[in-house]
Design a protein around this motif. Structure first.
Motif, PDB file in Angstrom:
ATOM      1  N   UNK A   1       0.426  -1.463   0.093  1.00 32.82           N
ATOM      2  CA  UNK A   1      -0.295   0.109  -0.108  1.00 32.82           C
ATOM      3  C   UNK A   1       1.082   1.534  -0.154  1.00 32.82           C
ATOM      4  N   UNK A   2       0.820   1.832  -1.396  1.00 32.52           N
ATOM      5  CA  UNK A   2       1.635   3.202  -1.042  1.00 32.52           C
ATOM      6  C   UNK A   2       0.679   4.588  -1.712  1.00 32.52           C
ATOM      7  N   UNK A   3       1.592   6.115  -1.469  1.00 26.09           N
ATOM      8  CA  UNK A   3       0.875   7.245  -1.980  1.00 26.09           C
ATOM      9  C   UNK A   3       0.769   6.828  -4.120  1.00 26.09           C
ATOM     10  N   UNK A   4      -0.327   7.536  -4.104  1.00 31.31           N
ATOM     11  CA  UNK A   4      -0.313   7.486  -5.429  1.00 31.31           C
ATOM     12  C   UNK A   4       1.331   7.135  -6.609  1.00 31.31           C
ATOM     13  N   UNK A   5       1.968   6.249  -6.564  1.00 32.90           N
ATOM     14  CA  UNK A   5       3.296   6.555  -7.426  1.00 32.90           C
ATOM     15  C   UNK A   5       3.569   7.126  -8.991  1.00 32.90           C
ATOM     16  N   UNK A   6       4.497   7.574  -9.205  1.00 30.76           N
ATOM     17  CA  UNK A   6       5.033   8.155 -10.389  1.00 30.76           C
ATOM     18  C   UNK A   6       6.408   7.755 -10.387  1.00 30.76           C
ATOM     19  N   UNK A   7       6.426   8.779 -12.157  1.00 36.28           N
ATOM     20  CA  UNK A   7       7.784   8.476 -12.376  1.00 36.28           C
ATOM     21  C   UNK A   7       9.411   9.154 -11.766  1.00 36.28           C
ATOM     22  N   UNK A   8      10.011   8.845 -11.102  1.00 33.06           N
ATOM     23  CA  UNK A   8      10.782   9.785 -10.453  1.00 33.06           C
ATOM     24  C   UNK A   8      10.761   9.754  -9.692  1.00 33.06           C
ATOM     25  N   UNK A   9       9.761   9.487  -8.780  1.00 31.82           N
ATOM     26  CA  UNK A   9       9.793   9.168  -7.091  1.00 31.82           C
ATOM     27  C   UNK A   9      10.796   8.412  -6.471  1.00 31.82           C
ATOM     28  N   UNK A  10      11.456   8.587  -5.382  1.00 31.78           N
ATOM     29  CA  UNK A  10      11.842   8.710  -4.220  1.00 31.78           C
ATOM     30  C   UNK A  10      11.845   7.017  -3.565  1.00 31.78           C
ATOM     31  N   UNK A  11      11.713   5.464  -3.696  1.00 32.75           N
ATOM     32  CA  UNK A  11      11.486   4.970  -3.280  1.00 32.75           C
ATOM     33  C   UNK A  11      12.241   4.405  -2.111  1.00 32.75           C
ATOM     34  N   UNK A  12      11.947   4.072  -0.434  1.00 32.75           N
ATOM     35  CA  UNK A  12      13.527   3.684   0.316  1.00 32.75           C
ATOM     36  C   UNK A  12      12.678   2.554   0.781  1.00 32.75           C
TER      37      UNK A  12
END
Ligand code: LLP
Length: 437
Positions: free
Chosen positions: A372-383
């Motif tokens: 479950x994540x907030x809306x993910x888009x190109x160039x976001x950073x996943x930790x």
């Protein structure tokens, strides 16, 4: 040059210990994770020095009369080893390379145990040359070590690695003390092994060693281990062999899932120290305890930051990132869970399920399934959290991917402790035969 935002006295929402959220961004040791990627690029391992020191101190406090030998395999970066050397740690090393690094970091040779189930002749000679004690895994190895020692006029102080035949109730690939495992002398052959060792010139048995597995989240296997090993200590004493130490290995798990109940070092101490004292008093032998924690010391100190290349709607929603099992193999190899969050949208509520896929050409290259994540888009950073143990140390260049950089955060400031590899590192050590030049 990016200006780093230090946490100062600004109140942050705390995720766990040294991680926090402010202005929608993840902070590691008070430094904005998004700024770090901006400055140093992606993917990036980011380690917090304060957390590392805290973990070591907490473990040592729980076992005040024990020698803590950090398991260098968990994270063998020179800076990490150097910090732990400063804290007073010894080292469990499993190869000539780890021995070299531990000595270079300043860990003294009398606080290093050279483990390994299949050491090369060169490694055994290196152990003799540096004077470290050796945990011997077979009688064949004992013979080789003794002959090298005699050649050089030395006496190698040794322990035997015992296979105690105990189920640690963990993932089968990281259970190491089952009778079927490749490690150690079978339990029923241990006394004979000490009897042999005490007669061979060139070696001196001074300790006994075992390690039942890793990511263990129950205490009973540890208690059973103390009892099984103390039974051996008693019998070995009767042979006239005086054991200076009993090394119980390690294996204490950490909570990768935040609601998971995992025993702490204090819980472990409460479980095993009374049994240890009772048994050693009863048999009248008081070896020194050695423990070899790896995961507990470094596991939660480090975050892997990885940039989103794309989001794809397929049979489920995939997020393609720039780090895969080339950098973090634990999910692919053990189905391990690592918590993930969006470092640049850390405050936003979850909006849907995402599967985080690495760039490697294998279906198993998934860092996290259905999160479950907030809306993910190109160039976001996943930790990806808790990657400080068996993260970088198990990385590879598979698929022609240079390894990532490592950053240390110390008192709110970032330091590069390993640079990003480049394609030159892919070529390093390769040569073309003359007919192909
Ligand atoms: N001592 C010996 C002899 C070991 O073999 C190990 C780990 C340790 C100490 C440290 O154990 P720890 O405190 O970290 O549980 N790659 C796997 C873990 C392999 C552990 C190998 N031996 C993973 O990612 O879960």
């Amino acid at each position: 040059m990016v200006q780093f935002n230090f946490s100062g006295d600004v109140v942050m929402f705390e995720i766990e210990g040294h991680l926090g959220v402010r202005d929608n961004h993840l902070f590691i040791g008070g430094v904005d994770a998004v700024d770090l990627v901006g400055e140093y690029g992606s993917p990036l391992f980011v380690t917090n020095e304060e957390r590392l020191r805290e973990n070591y101190r907490r473990y040592q406090r729980a076992f005040p009369d024990t020698d803590v030998y950090y398991a260098a395999k968990a994270n063998g970066n020179l800076t990490i080893l150097r910090i732990l050397a400063e804290e007073g740690a010894g080292a469990d090393v499993f190869s000539g390379g780890e021995l070299y690094m531990a000595l270079l970091a300043g860990i003294s040779s009398d606080r290093i145990l050279f483990n390994g189930n299949s050491k090369t002749d060169q490694e055994l000679r290196y152990a003799l040359q540096t004077g470290v004690r050796v945990s011997v895994d077979s009688l064949d190895e004992l013979k080789t070590l003794a002959s090298f020692a005699r050649e050089t006029g030395k006496v190698a102080e040794i322990a035997f690695r015992v296979n105690p035949d105990i189920s640690p109730k963990t993932h089968p690939k990281i259970a190491t003390g089952l009778s079927t495992s490749k490690f150690g002398i079978p339990y029923t052959q241990v006394i004979e092994a000490y009897d042999t060792a005490k007669r061979i010139e060139g070696v001196k048995p001074v300790g006994i060693h075992c390690h039942i597995g890793s990511q263990i989240i129950e205490l009973t296997p540890f208690v059973e281990t103390v009892n099984r090993m103390m039974d051996l200590v008693e019998q070995i004493d009767r042979l006239g062999v005086k054991l200076e130490f009993l090394d119980l290995g390690s294996g204490l798990g950490i909570p990768y899932k935040k609601d998971e109940h995992v025993p702490t070092p204090e819980d472990l101490a409460d479980a095993i120290l009374p049994v240890w004292s009772e048994r050693s008093d009863a048999i009248g032998v008081h070896p020194r305890m050695i423990l070899e924690p790896g995961r507990y010391i470094t596991g939660d100190t480090t975050v892997l930051l990885t940039r989103v290349n794309l989001v794809k709607e397929a049979h489920k929603r995939f997020v393609g990132v720039d780090a895969g099992f080339n950098l973090m193999i634990r999910q692919a190899m053990y189905g391990a869970y690592h918590h993930v969050l969006l470092a640049n949208k850390a405050d936003l509520p979850p909006m849907g399920l995402y599967t985080i896929a690495g760039p490697i050409c294998e279906s198993g290259d998934i860092l996290a399934h259905d999160r479950e994540l907030p809306p993910v888009e190109k160039d976001d950073i996943i930790a990806v959290l808790d990657v400080g143990a068996y993260g970088f140390s198990m990385s590879s260049q598979y698929n022609g991917r240079p390894r990532a950089a490592e950053i240390l955060i110390s008192h709110g400031r970032p330091y590069v402790i390993r640079e990003h590899e480049t394609v030159c590192d892919l070529l390093a050590k390769q040569t073309l035969p003359p007919h192909l030049l």
